[in-house]
Enzyme design. Structure first.
Site, mmCIF file in Angstrom:
data_model
loop_
_atom_site.group_PDB
_atom_site.id
_atom_site.type_symbol
_atom_site.label_atom_id
_atom_site.label_comp_id
_atom_site.label_asym_id
_atom_site.label_seq_id
_atom_site.Cartn_x
_atom_site.Cartn_y
_atom_site.Cartn_z
ATOM 1 C CG HIS A 1 -22.207 46.413 23.722
ATOM 2 N ND1 HIS A 1 -22.236 45.476 22.624
ATOM 3 C CD2 HIS A 1 -22.328 47.468 23.047
ATOM 4 C CE1 HIS A 1 -22.137 46.173 21.279
ATOM 5 N NE2 HIS A 1 -22.579 47.363 21.798
ATOM 6 C CB CYS B 1 -18.637 51.717 19.328
ATOM 7 S SG CYS B 1 -19.772 51.634 18.093
ATOM 8 C CG HIS C 1 -23.491 52.073 23.145
ATOM 9 N ND1 HIS C 1 -22.160 51.958 23.175
ATOM 10 C CD2 HIS C 1 -23.845 51.289 22.192
ATOM 11 C CE1 HIS C 1 -21.928 51.003 22.109
ATOM 12 N NE2 HIS C 1 -22.975 50.407 21.525
ATOM 13 C CG HIS D 1 -26.992 47.805 20.594
ATOM 14 N ND1 HIS D 1 -27.042 48.933 19.743
ATOM 15 C CD2 HIS D 1 -25.779 47.900 21.050
ATOM 16 C CE1 HIS D 1 -25.973 49.295 19.137
ATOM 17 N NE2 HIS D 1 -25.317 48.657 20.235
ATOM 18 C CG HIS E 1 -32.839 44.366 31.504
ATOM 19 N ND1 HIS E 1 -33.748 43.692 30.406
ATOM 20 C CD2 HIS E 1 -33.570 45.511 31.614
ATOM 21 C CE1 HIS E 1 -34.666 44.606 30.158
ATOM 22 N NE2 HIS E 1 -34.666 45.735 30.915
ATOM 23 C CD GLU F 1 -24.609 46.986 16.566
ATOM 24 O OE1 GLU F 1 -23.907 46.138 17.076
ATOM 25 O OE2 GLU F 1 -24.371 48.203 16.062
#
Ligand SMILES: [Zn+2]
Length: 124
Positions: A14, A23, A27, A29, A67, A113
């Site tokens: 996201h 952020c 990137h 998680h 994914h 996360e």
């Protein structure tokens, strides 16, 4: 009141604006998701709801997230960015739709996360 908890995981990417600078970059998680369902009455088998049913419903929801680049999913937008908070709410809403019972309520969903950061959506 009885409460059941099921834990699952998914991996996705996201991009969030206006949080912390790092952020804002794309990137990913490995989210750990904890869902809680609650209710007052048990079935004749002595359970609130079959764990297998929750797991199957949750697996279908995870399938839509795993994914993926979450910003591109229909549910999320500039107004509803795919933060852990909004992911938790998304899962709560979708899971309640799938359970479709008034006797069994999704009470909260926690989205981890990372090992030390978790956002929880508490249903009313
Ligand atoms: Zn992030």
């Amino acid at each position: 009141m009885f409460e059941l908890k099921v834990v699952t995981r998914f991996a996705a990417a996201h991009q969030l604006r206006m949080v912390a600078e790092k952020c804002e970059n794309l990137h990913g998680h490995n989210w750990k998701i904890e869902v809680y369902v609650s209710g007052d009455s048990l079935t004749a088998a002595g359970v609130l709801i079959d764990f297998g049913e929750i797991k199957a419903d949750l697996a279908a929801i995870m399938n839509r997230l795993d994914h993926k680049f979450l910003n591109e999913l229909d549910y999320f937008s500039n107004d509803v960015p795919p933060s852990s908070e909004n992911i938790a709410r998304y899962i709560a809403v979708k899971l309640q739709d799938k359970i479709g019972s008034r006797a069994v309520r999704v009470s909260r969903v926690a989205a981890w996360e990372s090992e030390d950061a978790c956002a929880t959506y508490i249903c009313d």
